[in-house]
Design a protein around this motif. Sequence first.
Motif, mmCIF file in Angstrom:
data_model
loop_
_atom_site.group_PDB
_atom_site.id
_atom_site.type_symbol
_atom_site.label_atom_id
_atom_site.label_comp_id
_atom_site.label_asym_id
_atom_site.label_seq_id
_atom_site.Cartn_x
_atom_site.Cartn_y
_atom_site.Cartn_z
ATOM 1 N N VAL A 131 34.425 -15.878 -35.469
ATOM 2 C CA VAL A 131 33.227 -15.605 -36.270
ATOM 3 C C VAL A 131 33.539 -15.235 -37.720
ATOM 4 C CG1 VAL A 131 31.259 -14.036 -36.530
ATOM 5 C CG2 VAL A 131 31.743 -15.073 -34.314
ATOM 6 N N PRO A 132 34.441 -14.286 -38.021
ATOM 7 C CA PRO A 132 34.660 -13.952 -39.440
ATOM 8 C C PRO A 132 35.120 -15.148 -40.280
ATOM 9 C CG PRO A 132 35.612 -12.277 -38.024
ATOM 10 C CD PRO A 132 35.244 -13.426 -37.128
ATOM 11 N N THR A 133 36.084 -15.907 -39.748
ATOM 12 C CA THR A 133 36.572 -17.061 -40.512
ATOM 13 C C THR A 133 35.526 -18.158 -40.594
ATOM 14 O OG1 THR A 133 38.763 -16.535 -39.632
ATOM 15 C CG2 THR A 133 38.519 -18.639 -40.755
ATOM 16 N N ALA A 134 34.802 -18.376 -39.484
ATOM 17 C CA ALA A 134 33.749 -19.392 -39.501
ATOM 18 C C ALA A 134 32.656 -19.033 -40.498
ATOM 19 C CB ALA A 134 33.157 -19.553 -38.098
ATOM 20 N N ALA A 135 32.316 -17.745 -40.606
ATOM 21 C CA ALA A 135 31.306 -17.327 -41.579
ATOM 22 C C ALA A 135 31.768 -17.617 -43.000
ATOM 23 C CB ALA A 135 31.003 -15.844 -41.406
ATOM 24 N N ASN A 136 33.042 -17.409 -43.276
ATOM 25 C CA ASN A 136 33.568 -17.768 -44.598
ATOM 26 C C ASN A 136 33.411 -19.260 -44.869
ATOM 27 O OD1 ASN A 136 34.341 -15.215 -45.388
ATOM 28 N ND2 ASN A 136 36.429 -15.417 -44.630
ATOM 29 N N GLU A 137 33.681 -20.077 -43.846
ATOM 30 C CA GLU A 137 33.534 -21.523 -44.013
ATOM 31 C C GLU A 137 32.076 -21.901 -44.264
ATOM 32 O OE1 GLU A 137 35.855 -23.827 -44.216
ATOM 33 O OE2 GLU A 137 37.419 -22.311 -44.038
#
Length: 319
Positions: free
Chosen positions: A221-227
């Motif tokens: 979730v954290p990395t996907a939100a950045n994307e």
Amino acid sequence: MSSRTEARAAPGAVPPTGDDAAGLRVVPARHPWRWAGTAVVAVLAAMAVNALVTNPAWDWPTVGRYLFAPSIVNAVLLTLQLTVLGIVVGFVLGTVLAVMRLSPNPLLRSVSWTYIWIFRSVPLILQLLFWYNLALLYDRLSIGIPFGPSFVEFGTMELVSPVTAAVLGLGLHQAAYAAEVVRSGFLGVDAGQLEAATALGIPAWRRFRRIQLPQAMRIIVPTAANELIGLVKGTSVVYIMALSELFYQVQVIYTRTGRVIPMLLVAAVWYLVLTSALSVGQFYVERYYARGAQRTLPPTPLQRARAAVSGRRRRGATA
């Protein structure tokens, strides 16, 4: 708070107890550098706000006049449409590529690795131009038997419109990054848990849904939100295709009116609103998947406000 005596105790002395401890003076812990840093940050923040408000070059009246103009609102809606479609295409295909990359089949692994290598290496703007000019490479697309006769043919120019080309470019580019994000989440789950679940006879789908996915999502979730936030801003690249998204429309208006700075501020405000909404969604998704990993979930803004109000009431009642 910290407690200490007026004089340093002698080595080997017995700590005071009972009535002797009652005579100790309690001295609050002091943090002078923390207060100094707070003062410096407060002054810099006040200077920044003053520069934004008092400088007439920002032209805030023009910003207010164009912020909700129909052309700007329509451009924001197109930006949202491109973002949502790019997210769907990118993460659905990215999940498939991640599964292929984790597969024991060497052909699937090779195809997935090659796709990720190519689409992460070629800049997004070049990919958009390739899709926009697809008709120069293939004037017609057909459906039929592979390497055999075709049953249906389509004109590429009519089939791949500028919006379709933008969605394909954004989605396929995003899929390469989403694949690595999803793969990292699955690899972050301890293999011993899956082995233990298999030994207990838990079915594969239940292992995935109850054990692997919740733990992987805390990593994804954290990395996907950045994307996703990057994709919102990445839609501005489609201006090269003359699509009337937010950045392109802002350029059209300031080219006509000469109001460059206020129109750029209009775009900045809308991008801030869109990315802030995604950040709020990220907070609640992370909070949902934090269940079972944390003893106490982080409070929501509403819970913090309620706690602050109740704290003030208690202090007022005891005063």
